[in-house]
Write a protein that holds these residues in place. Sequence first.
Motif, short mmCIF file in Angstrom:
data_model
loop_
_atom_site.label_atom_id
_atom_site.label_comp_id
_atom_site.label_asym_id
_atom_site.label_seq_id
_atom_site.Cartn_x
_atom_site.Cartn_y
_atom_site.Cartn_z
N VAL A 1 42.89 -8.31 -49.48
CA VAL A 1 43.90 -8.90 -48.61
C VAL A 1 43.49 -10.33 -48.27
O VAL A 1 42.68 -10.55 -47.36
N PRO A 2 44.00 -11.33 -48.97
CA PRO A 2 43.69 -12.73 -48.66
C PRO A 2 44.54 -13.23 -47.50
O PRO A 2 45.46 -12.53 -47.04
N PRO A 3 44.27 -14.43 -46.99
CA PRO A 3 45.09 -15.00 -45.92
C PRO A 3 46.56 -15.07 -46.34
O PRO A 3 46.87 -15.24 -47.52
N THR A 4 47.43 -14.97 -45.35
CA THR A 4 48.90 -14.97 -45.51
C THR A 4 49.40 -13.66 -46.13
O THR A 4 50.57 -13.56 -46.46
N MET A 5 48.53 -12.68 -46.26
CA MET A 5 48.95 -11.37 -46.73
C MET A 5 48.44 -10.30 -45.75
O MET A 5 47.66 -10.58 -44.85
N ALA A 6 48.92 -9.09 -45.94
CA ALA A 6 48.53 -7.99 -45.07
C ALA A 6 48.49 -6.71 -45.89
O ALA A 6 49.03 -6.64 -47.00
N VAL A 7 47.85 -5.69 -45.35
CA VAL A 7 47.86 -4.38 -46.00
C VAL A 7 48.51 -3.39 -45.03
O VAL A 7 48.21 -3.37 -43.84
N TRP A 8 49.45 -2.62 -45.56
CA TRP A 8 50.17 -1.63 -44.77
C TRP A 8 49.59 -0.25 -45.03
O TRP A 8 49.46 0.18 -46.18
N LEU A 9 49.21 0.44 -43.94
CA LEU A 9 48.61 1.77 -44.04
C LEU A 9 49.42 2.73 -43.17
O LEU A 9 49.35 2.67 -41.94
N PRO A 10 50.22 3.59 -43.77
CA PRO A 10 50.92 4.59 -42.97
C PRO A 10 49.93 5.48 -42.21
O PRO A 10 48.73 5.49 -42.51
N ALA A 11 50.43 6.20 -41.23
CA ALA A 11 49.56 7.08 -40.44
C ALA A 11 48.80 8.05 -41.35
O ALA A 11 49.32 8.48 -42.39
N PHE A 12 47.57 8.36 -40.96
CA PHE A 12 46.71 9.32 -41.66
C PHE A 12 46.33 8.87 -43.07
O PHE A 12 46.13 9.70 -43.96
N THR A 13 46.20 7.56 -43.26
CA THR A 13 45.73 7.03 -44.54
C THR A 13 44.23 6.76 -44.44
O THR A 13 43.81 5.84 -43.74
N PRO A 14 43.37 7.53 -45.12
CA PRO A 14 41.93 7.26 -45.07
C PRO A 14 41.64 5.89 -45.68
O PRO A 14 42.18 5.54 -46.72
N HIS A 15 40.77 5.12 -45.01
CA HIS A 15 40.44 3.79 -45.53
C HIS A 15 39.11 3.33 -44.95
O HIS A 15 38.63 3.84 -43.94
N ARG A 16 38.53 2.35 -45.63
CA ARG A 16 37.27 1.75 -45.20
C ARG A 16 37.35 0.26 -45.48
O ARG A 16 37.76 -0.14 -46.56
N VAL A 17 36.98 -0.56 -44.49
CA VAL A 17 37.11 -2.00 -44.67
C VAL A 17 35.75 -2.65 -44.91
O VAL A 17 34.72 -2.17 -44.45
N GLY A 18 35.77 -3.74 -45.67
CA GLY A 18 34.56 -4.51 -45.95
C GLY A 18 34.90 -5.99 -46.00
O GLY A 18 36.06 -6.38 -46.13
N ALA A 19 33.87 -6.80 -45.90
CA ALA A 19 34.08 -8.25 -45.91
C ALA A 19 32.96 -8.92 -46.68
O ALA A 19 31.79 -8.79 -46.31
N ASN A 20 33.30 -9.64 -47.75
CA ASN A 20 32.33 -10.44 -48.48
C ASN A 20 32.38 -11.90 -48.05
O ASN A 20 31.70 -12.76 -48.61
N ALA A 21 33.24 -12.18 -47.07
CA ALA A 21 33.34 -13.49 -46.44
C ALA A 21 33.63 -13.26 -44.96
O ALA A 21 33.96 -12.14 -44.57
N HIS A 22 33.46 -14.27 -44.14
CA HIS A 22 33.77 -14.14 -42.72
C HIS A 22 35.27 -13.90 -42.57
O HIS A 22 36.08 -14.73 -42.95
N VAL A 23 35.63 -12.76 -42.01
CA VAL A 23 37.03 -12.35 -41.95
C VAL A 23 37.51 -12.30 -40.50
O VAL A 23 36.83 -11.78 -39.62
N LYS A 24 38.70 -12.87 -40.29
CA LYS A 24 39.41 -12.72 -39.02
C LYS A 24 40.76 -12.11 -39.32
O LYS A 24 41.43 -12.50 -40.28
N LEU A 25 41.16 -11.13 -38.52
CA LEU A 25 42.45 -10.50 -38.77
C LEU A 25 43.09 -10.01 -37.49
O LEU A 25 42.42 -9.83 -36.47
N LEU A 26 44.38 -9.79 -37.57
CA LEU A 26 45.13 -9.12 -36.52
C LEU A 26 45.60 -7.79 -37.07
O LEU A 26 46.10 -7.71 -38.19
N SER A 27 45.40 -6.74 -36.30
CA SER A 27 45.79 -5.41 -36.73
C SER A 27 46.89 -4.90 -35.80
O SER A 27 46.71 -4.86 -34.58
N VAL A 28 48.02 -4.56 -36.38
CA VAL A 28 49.17 -4.08 -35.60
C VAL A 28 49.26 -2.57 -35.77
O VAL A 28 49.38 -2.06 -36.88
N PHE A 29 49.19 -1.84 -34.66
CA PHE A 29 49.29 -0.39 -34.67
C PHE A 29 50.72 0.00 -34.28
O PHE A 29 51.23 -0.46 -33.25
N ILE A 30 51.35 0.85 -35.08
CA ILE A 30 52.77 1.14 -34.92
C ILE A 30 53.01 2.65 -34.86
O ILE A 30 52.54 3.40 -35.73
#
Length: 227
Positions: free
Chosen positions: A66-95
Motif C-alpha cells: 500500500v503506497p501513499p495515495t492508496m489504501a487497503v480495504w479489509l472487511p470484518a474478520f479478515t486475518p492480516h499482519r502489517v509490516g513496514a520496510n520504510a517509515h510508515v504513517k497511516l490513518l486507519s478507518v474502522f467501519i
Amino acid sequence: MVAEEDNHKVASMFLGAHNLSVPLQSKSFEYPVGYEGASHQHQVAQLMCCLQGALRVNLNDRIVLVPPTMAVWLPAFTPHRVGANAHVKLLSVFIDQQVFECDQPTGVIGLSRLLLELIRTSYTFPSSYGPASEHHRLAAVLVDQLNVAQGHTLDLAKPHHGPLVKMYDQLMLHPSSALTIDQWGEKIGMSGRNLARRLKLETGMSFKEWRLQLKLLIACERLARNE
C-alpha cells in the motif's frame, strides 16, 4: 500517532462493532523501519490509508503493498499482519458494516482527492455523534466513495507448499536472483516442471509472471525508502 506499538494493543479499542461508540471512527498509526506486527483480525471493517512510506499487509493467501495515495480495504474478520520496510504513517478507518455497507473486495484501492480528504476529516470526528449529525452524513459520503473506488493489483500471491515457501523466502531476500526455474527446482528439491505446475496451482501465475510481480513489489518498497 502511535509509534512502535503492536496492532493488537492499539486496535483493541476497535475490535467489536459493539465497542465502537460511533459507526465510523479513525485512528492514526506510525510504524518504524523494520516493524512486523502480529497476525490479527477485527470484528469491524478496516480501511488503512497510507500517508507516508509503503505499508505491507500480509493476508492468508497473498501480500499486498500500500503506497501513499492508496489504501487497503479489509472487511470484518479478515486475518492480516502489517509490516513496514520504510517509515510508515497511516490513518486507519474502522467501519461498522451493519450501519454502512461496502461491497469492495479485500485489497488495494486508489484514493480520489475527495476520498482522501474525507478520510483525513474523519480523523477529526468526535468520539460520539448522532445519526442526524454532520459527521454521520460525512461518514456516509466516505463509504459511498469507498464503494466506487478503483481496485489495484499491488499484491503477490503467496505459495503454501513447503519447497515453494523456501523459494519465496529466498527471493524476498534476493529478488535479483537470476536462477532459472529448473535451477530453483534443483535448489528446493523439485523438478522445474513440477515447480511450475505447483506454483501455477497455488498462485494462478507462471513462474515468470510471479517472479516479475515479486520484483515489482520490492521495487515499490525501495522507492518508498528513497533507495
